[in-house]
Write a protein that holds these residues in place. Structure first.
Motif, PDB file in Angstrom:
ATOM      1  N   VAL A   8     -35.890  26.204 -45.213  1.00 53.60           N
ATOM      2  CA  VAL A   8     -35.996  25.589 -46.529  1.00 53.60           C
ATOM      3  C   VAL A   8     -35.784  26.683 -47.554  1.00 53.60           C
ATOM      4  O   VAL A   8     -36.595  27.606 -47.655  1.00 53.60           O
ATOM      5  CB  VAL A   8     -37.379  24.928 -46.734  1.00 53.60           C
ATOM      6  CG1 VAL A   8     -37.478  24.319 -48.136  1.00 53.60           C
ATOM      7  CG2 VAL A   8     -37.631  23.872 -45.669  1.00 53.60           C
ATOM      8  N   SER A   9     -34.687  26.609 -48.282  1.00 54.05           N
ATOM      9  CA  SER A   9     -34.436  27.604 -49.321  1.00 54.05           C
ATOM     10  C   SER A   9     -34.774  26.991 -50.680  1.00 54.05           C
ATOM     11  O   SER A   9     -34.804  25.783 -50.831  1.00 54.05           O
ATOM     12  CB  SER A   9     -32.985  28.070 -49.293  1.00 54.05           C
ATOM     13  OG  SER A   9     -32.126  27.031 -49.696  1.00 54.05           O
ATOM     14  N   HIS A  10     -35.025  27.860 -51.651  1.00 56.20           N
ATOM     15  CA  HIS A  10     -35.352  27.367 -52.985  1.00 56.20           C
ATOM     16  C   HIS A  10     -34.904  28.386 -54.033  1.00 56.20           C
ATOM     17  O   HIS A  10     -34.693  29.559 -53.724  1.00 56.20           O
ATOM     18  CB  HIS A  10     -36.852  27.107 -53.106  1.00 56.20           C
ATOM     19  CG  HIS A  10     -37.684  28.328 -52.952  1.00 56.20           C
ATOM     20  ND1 HIS A  10     -37.957  28.903 -51.731  1.00 56.20           N
ATOM     21  CD2 HIS A  10     -38.294  29.123 -53.867  1.00 56.20           C
ATOM     22  CE1 HIS A  10     -38.701  29.978 -51.905  1.00 56.20           C
ATOM     23  NE2 HIS A  10     -38.916  30.137 -53.190  1.00 56.20           N
ATOM     24  N   ILE A  17     -33.687  22.291 -38.718  1.00 60.37           N
ATOM     25  CA  ILE A  17     -33.605  21.427 -39.900  1.00 60.37           C
ATOM     26  C   ILE A  17     -33.350  22.346 -41.085  1.00 60.37           C
ATOM     27  O   ILE A  17     -34.087  23.308 -41.308  1.00 60.37           O
ATOM     28  CB  ILE A  17     -34.878  20.591 -40.115  1.00 60.37           C
ATOM     29  CG1 ILE A  17     -35.078  19.631 -38.938  1.00 60.37           C
ATOM     30  CG2 ILE A  17     -34.795  19.825 -41.437  1.00 60.37           C
ATOM     31  CD1 ILE A  17     -36.335  18.773 -39.023  1.00 60.37           C
ATOM     32  N   VAL A  18     -32.285  22.040 -41.816  1.00 56.79           N
ATOM     33  CA  VAL A  18     -31.856  22.859 -42.949  1.00 56.79           C
ATOM     34  C   VAL A  18     -31.989  22.041 -44.233  1.00 56.79           C
ATOM     35  O   VAL A  18     -31.492  20.917 -44.309  1.00 56.79           O
ATOM     36  CB  VAL A  18     -30.385  23.312 -42.761  1.00 56.79           C
ATOM     37  CG1 VAL A  18     -29.866  24.026 -43.985  1.00 56.79           C
ATOM     38  CG2 VAL A  18     -30.246  24.174 -41.511  1.00 56.79           C
ATOM     39  N   ALA A  19     -32.669  22.620 -45.201  1.00 55.96           N
ATOM     40  CA  ALA A  19     -32.751  22.026 -46.542  1.00 55.96           C
ATOM     41  C   ALA A  19     -32.410  23.154 -47.514  1.00 55.96           C
ATOM     42  O   ALA A  19     -33.290  23.824 -48.054  1.00 55.96           O
ATOM     43  CB  ALA A  19     -34.132  21.448 -46.803  1.00 55.96           C
ATOM     44  N   HIS A  20     -31.122  23.371 -47.686  1.00 54.14           N
ATOM     45  CA  HIS A  20     -30.629  24.485 -48.497  1.00 54.14           C
ATOM     46  C   HIS A  20     -30.527  24.069 -49.962  1.00 54.14           C
ATOM     47  O   HIS A  20     -29.740  23.202 -50.314  1.00 54.14           O
ATOM     48  CB  HIS A  20     -29.270  24.936 -47.971  1.00 54.14           C
ATOM     49  CG  HIS A  20     -28.577  25.924 -48.850  1.00 54.14           C
ATOM     50  ND1 HIS A  20     -29.146  27.128 -49.183  1.00 54.14           N
ATOM     51  CD2 HIS A  20     -27.386  25.877 -49.472  1.00 54.14           C
ATOM     52  CE1 HIS A  20     -28.317  27.794 -49.959  1.00 54.14           C
ATOM     53  NE2 HIS A  20     -27.244  27.047 -50.159  1.00 54.14           N
ATOM     54  N   GLY A  21     -31.384  24.658 -50.813  1.00 51.64           N
ATOM     55  CA  GLY A  21     -31.339  24.375 -52.246  1.00 51.64           C
ATOM     56  C   GLY A  21     -32.025  23.093 -52.672  1.00 51.64           C
ATOM     57  O   GLY A  21     -32.272  22.882 -53.849  1.00 51.64           O
ATOM     58  N   PHE A  22     -32.334  22.234 -51.758  1.00 54.84           N
ATOM     59  CA  PHE A  22     -32.897  20.911 -52.037  1.00 54.84           C
ATOM     60  C   PHE A  22     -34.260  20.994 -52.727  1.00 54.84           C
ATOM     61  O   PHE A  22     -34.513  20.306 -53.712  1.00 54.84           O
ATOM     62  CB  PHE A  22     -33.005  20.170 -50.696  1.00 54.84           C
ATOM     63  CG  PHE A  22     -33.662  18.829 -50.728  1.00 54.84           C
ATOM     64  CD1 PHE A  22     -32.939  17.709 -51.115  1.00 54.84           C
ATOM     65  CD2 PHE A  22     -34.977  18.665 -50.349  1.00 54.84           C
ATOM     66  CE1 PHE A  22     -33.521  16.456 -51.126  1.00 54.84           C
ATOM     67  CE2 PHE A  22     -35.577  17.422 -50.355  1.00 54.84           C
ATOM     68  CZ  PHE A  22     -34.848  16.309 -50.750  1.00 54.84           C
TER      69      PHE A  22
END
Length: 168
Positions: A164-166, A131-136
């Motif tokens: 999960v990136s931030h 599961i990828v949440a890039h920048g979200f």
């Protein structure tokens, strides 16, 4: 703090206000997504294996990208791994329409693009290896971030990995 209930169709008022605000900002300033090498299943699996973890096989993985936008990150993954299955979800209807058109032009049969709220992710899409949440995470209110982690807990396969990136 208020908690958003993860039942289909059941939303709290604060969550709906946050959703409306996010949709409005998407319409005001469209976001052109681009490939992010750090978020690919192959890279995530390599790092996991270097850390001693068993990682799902990237070439056949089931991948969910949260806030996939116009598919600029998700579609290259699908091209690279034709035996995998790639699902993207985003509130931005216009961006999802662009992603769908691009997937059709590329002849991708291993992609599903969902125009909708993360709280309404259909149960039939199942669980995911990645599961990828890039920048979200950095761009949404706390209530929406809570939904992100609820979704990861509910939808990540037992040996799956979430990215999960931030921005700070």
């Amino acid at each position: 703090p208020s908690q958003i209930v993860m039942q289909e169709g059941a939303h709290d008022t604060a969550g709906d206000a946050a959703t409306a605000e996010i949709r409005a900002s998407y319409r005001a300033v469209p976001y052109d997504s681009r490939p992010c090498a750090n978020s690919t299943p192959a890279r995530i699996a390599t790092i996991a294996r270097l850390m001693g973890l068993d990682a799902p096989e990237p070439s056949t993985a089931r991948v969910l990208e949260i806030a996939c936008g116009d598919g600029g990150n998700l579609l290259p993954m699908a091209v690279h791994a034709p035996q995998g299955w790639f699902v993207g979800i985003d509130l931005a209807s216009d961006a999802i329409a662009v992603a769908r058109a691009m997937a059709r032009e590329l002849g991708l049969a291993n992609v599903e693009l969902i125009d909708g709220d993360l709280r309404d992710l259909p149960s039939e899409v199942g669980s995911f290896d990645y599961i990828v949440a890039h920048g979200f995470y950095s761009w949404v209110p706390a209530a929406v971030r809570a939904v992100l982690f609820d979704t990861i807990r509910a939808r990540l396969a037992p040996q799956g990995i979430a990215f999960v990136s931030h921005n700070v």
